[in-house]
Scaffold this motif. Structure first.
Motif, PDB file in Angstrom:
ATOM      1  N   ALA A 158       0.836  -1.206   0.000  1.00 17.73           N
ATOM      2  CA  ALA A 158       0.000   0.000   0.000  1.00 17.73           C
ATOM      3  C   ALA A 158       0.867   1.250   0.000  1.00 17.73           C
ATOM      4  N   ALA A 159       2.055   1.164   0.609  1.00 21.28           N
ATOM      5  CA  ALA A 159       2.886   2.370   0.743  1.00 21.28           C
ATOM      6  C   ALA A 159       4.354   2.004   0.831  1.00 21.28           C
ATOM      7  N   PHE A 160       5.149   2.954   0.414  1.00 23.85           N
ATOM      8  CA  PHE A 160       6.611   2.911   0.583  1.00 23.85           C
ATOM      9  C   PHE A 160       6.970   4.127   1.402  1.00 23.85           C
ATOM     10  N   LEU A 161       7.728   3.953   2.458  1.00 32.14           N
ATOM     11  CA  LEU A 161       8.259   5.133   3.139  1.00 32.14           C
ATOM     12  C   LEU A 161       9.764   4.973   3.200  1.00 32.14           C
ATOM     13  N   TYR A 162      10.480   5.991   2.767  1.00 36.26           N
ATOM     14  CA  TYR A 162      11.939   5.902   2.815  1.00 36.26           C
ATOM     15  C   TYR A 162      12.439   6.234   4.202  1.00 36.26           C
ATOM     16  N   THR A 163      13.365   5.405   4.664  1.00 34.58           N
ATOM     17  CA  THR A 163      13.984   5.700   5.953  1.00 34.58           C
ATOM     18  C   THR A 163      15.491   5.657   5.740  1.00 34.58           C
ATOM     19  N   SER A 164      16.177   6.581   6.366  1.00 36.94           N
ATOM     20  CA  SER A 164      17.629   6.626   6.170  1.00 36.94           C
ATOM     21  C   SER A 164      18.270   5.464   6.878  1.00 36.94           C
ATOM     22  N   GLY A 165      19.531   5.294   6.645  1.00 35.77           N
ATOM     23  CA  GLY A 165      20.209   4.173   7.292  1.00 35.77           C
ATOM     24  C   GLY A 165      21.541   4.607   7.834  1.00 35.77           C
ATOM     25  N   THR A 166      22.140   3.726   8.622  1.00 32.98           N
ATOM     26  CA  THR A 166      23.424   4.064   9.248  1.00 32.98           C
ATOM     27  C   THR A 166      24.519   4.152   8.195  1.00 32.98           C
ATOM     28  N   THR A 167      24.271   3.620   7.000  1.00 35.04           N
ATOM     29  CA  THR A 167      25.274   3.738   5.944  1.00 35.04           C
ATOM     30  C   THR A 167      25.101   5.047   5.186  1.00 35.04           C
ATOM     31  N   GLY A 168      24.021   5.778   5.485  1.00 36.41           N
ATOM     32  CA  GLY A 168      23.788   7.038   4.797  1.00 36.41           C
ATOM     33  C   GLY A 168      22.880   6.887   3.590  1.00 36.41           C
ATOM     34  N   ARG A 169      22.580   5.642   3.190  1.00 32.46           N
ATOM     35  CA  ARG A 169      21.691   5.441   2.029  1.00 32.46           C
ATOM     36  C   ARG A 169      20.276   5.144   2.490  1.00 32.46           C
ATOM     37  N   SER A 170      19.302   5.838   1.910  1.00 32.11           N
ATOM     38  CA  SER A 170      17.919   5.619   2.315  1.00 32.11           C
ATOM     39  C   SER A 170      17.374   4.327   1.723  1.00 32.11           C
ATOM     40  N   LYS A 171      16.481   3.714   2.495  1.00 27.54           N
ATOM     41  CA  LYS A 171      15.885   2.438   2.084  1.00 27.54           C
ATOM     42  C   LYS A 171      14.376   2.608   2.023  1.00 27.54           C
ATOM     43  N   GLY A 172      13.769   2.029   1.010  1.00 29.45           N
ATOM     44  CA  GLY A 172      12.318   2.121   0.873  1.00 29.45           C
ATOM     45  C   GLY A 172      11.655   0.993   1.659  1.00 29.45           C
ATOM     46  N   ALA A 173      11.006   1.351   2.767  1.00 36.17           N
ATOM     47  CA  ALA A 173      10.324   0.332   3.572  1.00 36.17           C
ATOM     48  C   ALA A 173       8.975   0.030   2.918  1.00 36.17           C
ATOM     49  N   MET A 174       8.763  -1.244   2.598  1.00 31.03           N
ATOM     50  CA  MET A 174       7.548  -1.643   1.878  1.00 31.03           C
ATOM     51  C   MET A 174       6.476  -2.064   2.890  1.00 31.03           C
ATOM     52  N   LEU A 175       5.364  -1.356   2.874  1.00 34.58           N
ATOM     53  CA  LEU A 175       4.291  -1.609   3.846  1.00 34.58           C
ATOM     54  C   LEU A 175       3.060  -2.154   3.130  1.00 34.58           C
ATOM     55  N   THR A 176       2.518  -3.222   3.682  1.00 30.96           N
ATOM     56  CA  THR A 176       1.381  -3.873   3.026  1.00 30.96           C
ATOM     57  C   THR A 176       0.054  -3.325   3.566  1.00 30.96           C
ATOM     58  N   HIS A 177      -1.003  -3.699   2.857  1.00 27.32           N
ATOM     59  CA  HIS A 177      -2.347  -3.344   3.320  1.00 27.32           C
ATOM     60  C   HIS A 177      -2.571  -3.862   4.735  1.00 27.32           C
ATOM     61  N   ASP A 178      -2.140  -5.106   4.981  1.00 26.29           N
ATOM     62  CA  ASP A 178      -2.391  -5.657   6.310  1.00 26.29           C
ATOM     63  C   ASP A 178      -1.521  -5.015   7.383  1.00 26.29           C
ATOM     64  N   ASN A 179      -0.271  -4.639   7.035  1.00 29.04           N
ATOM     65  CA  ASN A 179       0.562  -3.911   8.007  1.00 29.04           C
ATOM     66  C   ASN A 179      -0.201  -2.692   8.516  1.00 29.04           C
ATOM     67  N   LEU A 180      -0.759  -1.942   7.582  1.00 31.07           N
ATOM     68  CA  LEU A 180      -1.395  -0.670   7.951  1.00 31.07           C
ATOM     69  C   LEU A 180      -2.735  -0.901   8.633  1.00 31.07           C
ATOM     70  N   LEU A 181      -3.516  -1.829   8.081  1.00 32.72           N
ATOM     71  CA  LEU A 181      -4.846  -2.025   8.654  1.00 32.72           C
ATOM     72  C   LEU A 181      -4.772  -2.679  10.035  1.00 32.72           C
ATOM     73  N   SER A 182      -3.909  -3.675  10.195  1.00 25.64           N
ATOM     74  CA  SER A 182      -3.849  -4.343  11.503  1.00 25.64           C
ATOM     75  C   SER A 182      -3.463  -3.342  12.578  1.00 25.64           C
ATOM     76  N   ASN A 183      -2.531  -2.440  12.230  1.00 26.82           N
ATOM     77  CA  ASN A 183      -2.101  -1.448  13.205  1.00 26.82           C
ATOM     78  C   ASN A 183      -3.224  -0.462  13.521  1.00 26.82           C
ATOM     79  N   ALA A 184      -3.918  -0.018  12.496  1.00 25.88           N
ATOM     80  CA  ALA A 184      -5.027   0.927  12.726  1.00 25.88           C
ATOM     81  C   ALA A 184      -6.094   0.266  13.596  1.00 25.88           C
ATOM     82  N   ARG A 185      -6.360  -1.018  13.338  1.00 28.33           N
ATOM     83  CA  ARG A 185      -7.363  -1.732  14.154  1.00 28.33           C
ATOM     84  C   ARG A 185      -6.928  -1.779  15.610  1.00 28.33           C
ATOM     85  N   ALA A 186      -5.655  -2.137  15.824  1.00 30.46           N
ATOM     86  CA  ALA A 186      -5.175  -2.264  17.207  1.00 30.46           C
ATOM     87  C   ALA A 186      -5.268  -0.914  17.924  1.00 30.46           C
TER      88      ALA A 186
END
Ligand code: MLC
Ligand code: AMP
Length: 504
Positions: A158-186
């Motif tokens: 459902a979404a990609f959010l870039y997060t930086s890293g200790t190496t200085g290169r940003s990484k695209g964190a891949m988030l699924t529909h269930d990642n987001l919905l399960s969290n919103a439900r909780a």
């Protein structure tokens, strides 16, 4: 099949005239009107060639239309990739070439700078301004107000959010529909959000906190958003009387406490204040309760895991702790090197497993593998202990990371940039205590032999290269970096040396 996230968030509200978004600058939007706007945008996305699974990258001001674009992207089965509005074109360049979005939507003012970047990545480029106008809005305007929602399963992205890293290169964190919905439900459940809630929303919407924790939770409950463009103190104070709840980073709370208009009477009707993204000082927690009678509910999460822990709604909201794991989240404290679980009370790294945990970093399988244990636990890099009652108490970070006003800043990224500058031999970047931002970025620079380094000139040399919030608040020129016998820079010594400069 259905569209897991969209159907849960918006499915119940087709045609509803219940208020959804109120913003100081425009008319209130009902759920029904918002969904029609999102449907028009979903048609516009399809007309631009966006297909399920494509990335839609946006660097746009916060507005009701910006949120409708998020809903439209999810409804069209594409992947939403929001980018900090403070990022410079050279930072955007990296994200766009890396994520290869089908479309980049930007502010009209950035069009000229971003056009070559989008062209190089083969992405369409459209504009959407903070007032809701722009070429993308024009394309959506003539479209139908209903859209056949594209099926997406729980494991689809459902979404990609870039997060930086200790190496200085940003990484695209891949988030699924269930990642987001399960969290919103909780969160809806444990924080007791209902359709009666009115959430004062002053956070940016390009991060987990503002977009997922705040918007998804409130929307799932069917409540109303007071949609402020940012944390502007007069606006926040003017709007608190109509809110039932607010979510913030610690800077929001210290700024409110600094304002004499922020009184017990102003917020006596409120139900909930939550804090996260950075440590809330116990003294802020205590001062807030003394002023208002409310105990801030602190929770803990990160981009890769969404929310993992929360203090209890009922029961003791304990200052200096982030509470207990969410109902569907497993959490353990482990020895960083071996992953061996540690007994209660000992300090180790927080590891979590559950439906909240992301799918991995985009096109970085090796990096993804490094950050998971074999049994599926994600290694957060945050150091904590469990107190005698099982509350998680964060005590530090195993990762070299600065959190300033709730934004993560990786020293490595700044050091790499400083090291490239003329006359710089080497540099070290540290976070030091700051009364407003919690931590402030400070750089120590060692000049090359014979070079005469001027901190002001260095600041202007990097001005266009990285976002303003990452730029050092101070640069100190020193003869050499303190190192231990292994040659590792002793950042603690630098923190001590430069740490007194921002006293309140
Ligand atoms: C702005 N500036 C910052 C800064 N924000 N510098 C360091 N750190 C920051 N966070 C700079 C500006 O560029 C400006 O520079 C100067 O500081 C003063 O700006 P300001 O006008 O006072 O700042 P303001 O616009 O009020 O922003 C401050 C803020 C904002 C705290 C309201 O940064 C904010 O909204 N932070 C929230 C971040 C967030 O949502 N994080 C969630 C991440 S998700 P100059 O020199 O040009 O004047 C996550 C997971 C989880 O972490 O658990 O939630
Ligand atoms: P981000 O990568 O922006 O998602 O930031 C996540 C990081 O913010 C976590 O790994 C923690 O270091 C920090 N964080 C989030 N919430 C809290 C909190 N309540 N207390 C301390 N640190 C926090």
């Amino acid at each position: 099949m259905s569209n897991v996230l969209y159907d849960a968030l918006y499915g119940p509200h087709v045609g509803s005239d219940k208020a959804y978004i109120t913003s100081p600058s425009g008319p209130a939007l009902s759920y029904g009107a918002f969904m029609e706007e999102a449907a028009r945008m979903a048609h516009a996305l399809c007309a631009l060639g966006i297909r399920p699974g494509d990335r839609v990258a946006v660097q746009i001001a916060k507005s009701p239309q910006a949120l409708a674009l998020y809903a439209a992207t999810v409804q069209a089965g594409a992947i939403f990739l929001p980018l900090n509005t403070a990022y410079t074109p050279s930072e955007i360049d990296y994200f766009v070439q890396n994520a290869e979005p089908g479309l980049l939507v930007c502010d009209p003012a950035s069009l000229a700078d971003l056009a070559p970047i989008a062209a190089r990545a083969g992405a369409a480029l459209e504009t959407l301004a903070g007032d809701g106008t722009g070429s993308f809005a024009d394309k959506a305007a003539g479209q139908p107000g209903e859209f056949a929602t594209v099926d997406r399963g729980p494991d689809d992205l459902a979404a990609f959010l870039y997060t930086s890293g200790t190496t200085g290169r940003s990484k695209g964190a891949m988030l699924t529909h269930d990642n987001l919905l399960s969290n919103a439900r909780a969160l809806t459940q444990i924080w007791r959000f209902t359709e009666k809630d009115v959430l004062l929303h002053a956070l940016p919407i390009f991060h987990t906190h503002g977009l997922f924790v705040a918007v998804n939770t409130l929307t799932l409950a069917g409540g109303e958003l007071i949609w402020l463009p940012g944390f502007q103190i007069d606006q926040v104070i003017a709007n608190l009387p109509r809110a039932t709840s607010m979510m913030g980073v610690p800077t929001f709370y210290t700024r409110l406490l600094d304002d004499p208009r922020f009184t017990r009477e102003l917020v006596s009707h409120m139900r909930l204040f939550t804090s996260g993204s950075a440590p809330l000082l116990a003294e802020t927690h205590v001062a807030f309760e003394a002023r208002t009678g409310h105990r801030i509910l602190e929770r803990y999460g990160m981009t890769e895991t969404n929310m993992s822990t929360s203090n209890p709604y009922d029961g003791d909201r304990r200052a200096g702790t982030v509470g207990f794991p969410l109902p569907d989240v497993e959490l353990r404290i482990c020895e960083p090197e071996t992953g061996k679980e540690l007994p209660k009370g000992e300090i180790g790294v927080i590891e979590v497993r559950g439906p909240n945990v992301f799918k991995g970093y985009w096109r970085m399988p090796e990096k993804t593998k490094e950050e998971f244990r074999d049994d599926g636990f994600f290694i957060t890099g945050d150091l904590a202990r469990l107190d005698e009652d099982g509350y998680v108490q964060i005590v530090g970070r195993a990762k070299d990371l600065i959190i300033s006003g709730g934004y993560n800043i990786y020293p490595k990224e700044i050091e790499l940039l400083l090291d490239e500058q003329a006359g710089v031999l080497e540099s070290a970047v540290v976070g030091v205590p700051h009364p407003d931002f919690g931590e402030a970025v400070v750089a120590a620079i060692v000049p090359q032999k014979g070079a005469d380094l001027d901190p002001a000139a260095l600041m202007s040399a990097i001005r266009d290269k990285i976002a303003r919030f990452k730029q050092p608040k101070q640069i100190h020129v020193i003869d050499e970096l303190p190192r231990n016998t292994m040659g590792k820079v002793q950042k603690n010594i630098l923190r001590e040396r430069f740490g007194g400069d921002f006293a309140a």
